[in-house]
Design a protein around this motif. Structure first.
Motif, PDB file in Angstrom:
ATOM      1  N   MET A  26       0.607  -1.108  -0.069  1.00  0.00           N
ATOM      2  CA  MET A  26       0.006   0.155   0.173  1.00  0.00           C
ATOM      3  C   MET A  26       0.956   1.127   0.017  1.00  0.00           C
ATOM      4  O   MET A  26       1.882   1.088   0.470  1.00  0.00           O
ATOM      5  N   GLY A  27       0.430   2.394  -0.553  1.00  0.00           N
ATOM      6  CA  GLY A  27       1.176   3.684  -0.424  1.00  0.00           C
ATOM      7  C   GLY A  27       0.314   4.606  -1.340  1.00  0.00           C
ATOM      8  O   GLY A  27      -0.532   4.294  -2.391  1.00  0.00           O
ATOM      9  N   GLY A  28       0.883   5.579  -1.590  1.00  0.00           N
ATOM     10  CA  GLY A  28       0.228   6.749  -2.434  1.00  0.00           C
ATOM     11  C   GLY A  28       0.641   8.281  -2.068  1.00  0.00           C
ATOM     12  O   GLY A  28       1.417   8.314  -1.013  1.00  0.00           O
ATOM     13  N   PRO A  29       0.243   9.300  -2.603  1.00  0.00           N
ATOM     14  CA  PRO A  29       0.460  10.621  -2.252  1.00  0.00           C
ATOM     15  C   PRO A  29      -0.295  11.333  -0.979  1.00  0.00           C
ATOM     16  O   PRO A  29      -1.255  10.382  -0.707  1.00  0.00           O
ATOM     17  N   TYR A  30       0.204  12.101  -0.342  1.00  0.00           N
ATOM     18  CA  TYR A  30      -0.471  12.687   0.849  1.00  0.00           C
ATOM     19  C   TYR A  30      -0.126  14.172   0.644  1.00  0.00           C
ATOM     20  O   TYR A  30       0.817  14.792  -0.002  1.00  0.00           O
ATOM     21  N   ILE A  31      -0.973  14.794   1.546  1.00  0.00           N
ATOM     22  CA  ILE A  31      -0.838  16.435   1.561  1.00  0.00           C
ATOM     23  C   ILE A  31      -1.048  16.536   3.063  1.00  0.00           C
ATOM     24  O   ILE A  31      -1.686  16.174   3.801  1.00  0.00           O
ATOM     25  N   ASN A  32      -0.322  17.360   3.792  1.00  0.00           N
ATOM     26  CA  ASN A  32      -0.254  17.941   4.970  1.00  0.00           C
ATOM     27  C   ASN A  32      -0.297  19.477   5.204  1.00  0.00           C
ATOM     28  O   ASN A  32       0.657  19.892   4.462  1.00  0.00           O
ATOM     29  N   LEU A  33      -1.059  19.836   5.705  1.00  0.00           N
ATOM     30  CA  LEU A  33      -1.239  21.510   6.028  1.00  0.00           C
ATOM     31  C   LEU A  33      -1.216  21.585   7.536  1.00  0.00           C
ATOM     32  O   LEU A  33      -2.007  21.234   8.254  1.00  0.00           O
ATOM     33  N   VAL A  34      -0.337  22.574   8.083  1.00  0.00           N
ATOM     34  CA  VAL A  34      -0.094  22.942   9.401  1.00  0.00           C
ATOM     35  C   VAL A  34      -0.345  24.373   9.351  1.00  0.00           C
ATOM     36  O   VAL A  34       0.223  25.527   8.653  1.00  0.00           O
TER      37      VAL A  34
END
Length: 73
Positions: A26-34
């Motif tokens: 499993m895997g894939g792209p992510y987005i993180n917003l702080v």
């Protein structure tokens, strides 16, 4: 990949990357917003992950990014 920006008038940082699981397929792209909220003495973390093995991810990532960037605090 790191991008400083303003969200709802507050300082924020957006990062993107790839997540993967060890010993799994499993895997894939992510987005993180702080988002920093000094008036309320808190930091807000928003994260979005895509897992769609059979689909192209570009459109899904654009939608996810727009959802995160439209947050109102």
């Amino acid at each position: 990949n790191h991008l400083p920006l303003k969200i709802d008038g507050l300082d924020a940082n957006l990062s993107r990357g790839i997540w993967i699981m060890t010993k799994e397929f499993m895997g894939g792209p992510y987005i993180n917003l702080v988002i920093d909220q000094p008036a309320k003495e808190r930091v807000v973390f928003l994260e979005g992950f895509i897992y769609a093995p059979a689909d192209k991810k570009r459109k899904l990532m654009r939608r996810l990014e727009q959802m995160l960037l439209s947050v109102k605090l």
